[in-house]
Design a protein around this motif. Structure first.
Motif, PDB file in Angstrom:
ATOM      1  N   ALA A 315      -7.159  -6.132   6.235  1.00 44.23           N
ATOM      2  CA  ALA A 315      -6.597  -6.248   4.656  1.00 44.23           C
ATOM      3  C   ALA A 315      -5.396  -5.172   4.785  1.00 44.23           C
ATOM      4  N   ALA A 316      -5.380  -3.942   5.461  1.00 47.83           N
ATOM      5  CA  ALA A 316      -4.485  -2.941   5.643  1.00 47.83           C
ATOM      6  C   ALA A 316      -4.093  -2.296   4.074  1.00 47.83           C
ATOM      7  N   THR A 317      -5.216  -1.972   3.636  1.00 47.21           N
ATOM      8  CA  THR A 317      -5.241  -1.500   2.046  1.00 47.21           C
ATOM      9  C   THR A 317      -4.543  -0.171   1.839  1.00 47.21           C
ATOM     10  N   GLY A 318      -4.870   0.672   2.885  1.00 48.35           N
ATOM     11  CA  GLY A 318      -4.363   1.953   2.679  1.00 48.35           C
ATOM     12  C   GLY A 318      -5.088   2.970   1.577  1.00 48.35           C
ATOM     13  N   THR A 319      -4.670   4.189   1.547  1.00 50.46           N
ATOM     14  CA  THR A 319      -5.506   5.108   0.706  1.00 50.46           C
ATOM     15  C   THR A 319      -5.313   4.873  -0.881  1.00 50.46           C
ATOM     16  N   ALA A 320      -4.301   4.266  -1.179  1.00 52.62           N
ATOM     17  CA  ALA A 320      -3.859   3.908  -2.586  1.00 52.62           C
ATOM     18  C   ALA A 320      -4.574   2.506  -2.881  1.00 52.62           C
ATOM     19  N   LEU A 321      -5.906   2.714  -3.041  1.00 50.84           N
ATOM     20  CA  LEU A 321      -6.821   1.606  -3.611  1.00 50.84           C
ATOM     21  C   LEU A 321      -6.897   1.696  -4.855  1.00 50.84           C
TER      22      LEU A 321
END
Length: 355
Positions: A315-321
């Motif tokens: 999903a390559a969400t990254g820290t900024a969820l």
């Protein structure tokens, strides 16, 4: 702002960043060498601190002078011969540098930032290739530093602020029940849960074996009996067993967060609750951002996005969820209740998931 003033402001900002980087790295060195502990224990001269730490005196002299120049420690008489100078921790600095339980403790942050930078060449390769970076590329400094930074929150807030926001679950666990702490890392969240609910059965689960080994050592050192396992939350043998499942600062790192949340849902008993703690980022992208947003995006660029892309598909969400994104993941995983809890915290937002 004119072009020249904007230029000068950026130069000044980046130079301040260089000074900050030096502070972080030298605080890390003093921590690992035991310099601050030696000062707190009464060592004041170069010779006394060298004896306490086992450090080479010439190297130690340079480090003590650097720390004094930077204002992290104090020297009584800077004009005295080097071997006669007496150093001390300024009032208030011991709490920041040595007190692991204090919300002001920052030494672990220095350890974490040194560890997060070591795989930077590998992260740069990932930016070019589109691949991910294995979590194992980040060494013990990162694991321990992140764990110790989070520990401060768990020790000070988990039992007193976070769990009372789930009053029904809180009351149930005071008399027993089962808790699964998923993606427990080095175990401090699990340990804090076990301390808060001594009558409950508390398990820590994580796929990273190095983290589980550190978690077991941490539990032994802190005298808490907790079961830690390098085990997948999707293991059918764990299905439907838990009154509470927790997952702190981990969903944004997961390659397949919907599947992971679905696995956590599967752990819950019929009336069980999932408590998720993840980053308190803005509801939408804005620029420039505040200090919290800057920190979170920094973590994402240096660590979280690359780790989350190691497994494919991702999903390559990254820290900024953001809260809206987590809601989408939760609903796709089958949860029918999604509640943002009224817990005050500078860095994390908390969610109650059920159904």
């Amino acid at each position: 702002m004119t072009a020249s003033s904007a230029r000068d402001a950026l130069v000044e900002r980046l130079f301040e960043g260089v000074l900050g980087m030096i502070d972080v790295h030298t605080v890390y060195m003093c921590d690992r060498l035991g310099v601050y502990a030696a000062l707190a224990d009464g060592g004041t001269t170069e010779e006394e601190i060298a004896t306490a730490t086992g450090a080479d005196r010439r190297y130690l002299r340079e480090l003590l002078e650097q720390q004094a120049v930077a204002g992290v420690i104090e020297v009584e008489d800077a004009s005295a011969p080097a071997e006669e100078r007496r150093y001390r921790l300024p009032e208030g600095h011991a709490e920041v540098l040595l007190d692991r339980d204090s919300p002001s403790y920052m030494t672990a942050f220095a350890r974490m930032m040194v560890g997060i930078a070591r795989p930077l060449p590998r992260v740069l390769e990932a930016f070019r290739s589109g691949e991910g970076v294995p979590y194992a590329e980040f060494d013990a400094d990162f694991l321990e530093g992140q764990g110790e930074m989070n520990r401060v929150q768990f020790v000070n807030s988990l039992a007193s602020e976070w769990m009372p926001a789930l009053p029904d679950v809180h009351e149930r666990l005071l008399t027993g029940g089962r808790v699964a702490d998923v993606a427990c890392g080095v175990g401090y969240s699990t340990i804090s849960l076990a301390r808060a609910y001594p009558r409950a059965e508390v398990h820590g689960l994580d796929l990273d074996r190095a983290s589980i080994e550190l978690a077991r050592a941490n539990a032994e050192r802190e005298g808490v009996d907790v079961g830690f396992e390098a085990r997948d939350a999707a293991d059918p043998g764990l299905s439907g067993r838990y009154d509470l499942v927790t997952c702190f600062e981990a969903v944004h790192d997961m390659a397949r967060p919907v599947e992971a949340l679905g696995a956590m849902r599967g752990l819950l008993a019929a009336d069980g609750v999932l408590l998720v703690g993840d980053e308190r980022v803005a509801d939408r992208f804005t620029a420039p951002g505040d200090e919290v947003e800057r920190v979170m995006y920094g973590f994402s660029v240096l660590h979280c996005l690359a780790v989350g892309r190691e497994e494919q598909p991702s999903a390559a969400t990254g820290t900024a969820l953001r809260a809206g994104t987590l809601r989408e993941y939760a609903e796709a995983a089958g949860f029918t209740r999604f509640e943002i809890l009224p817990i005050k915290n500078d860095f994390w937002r908390f969610y109650r998931l059920e159904g």
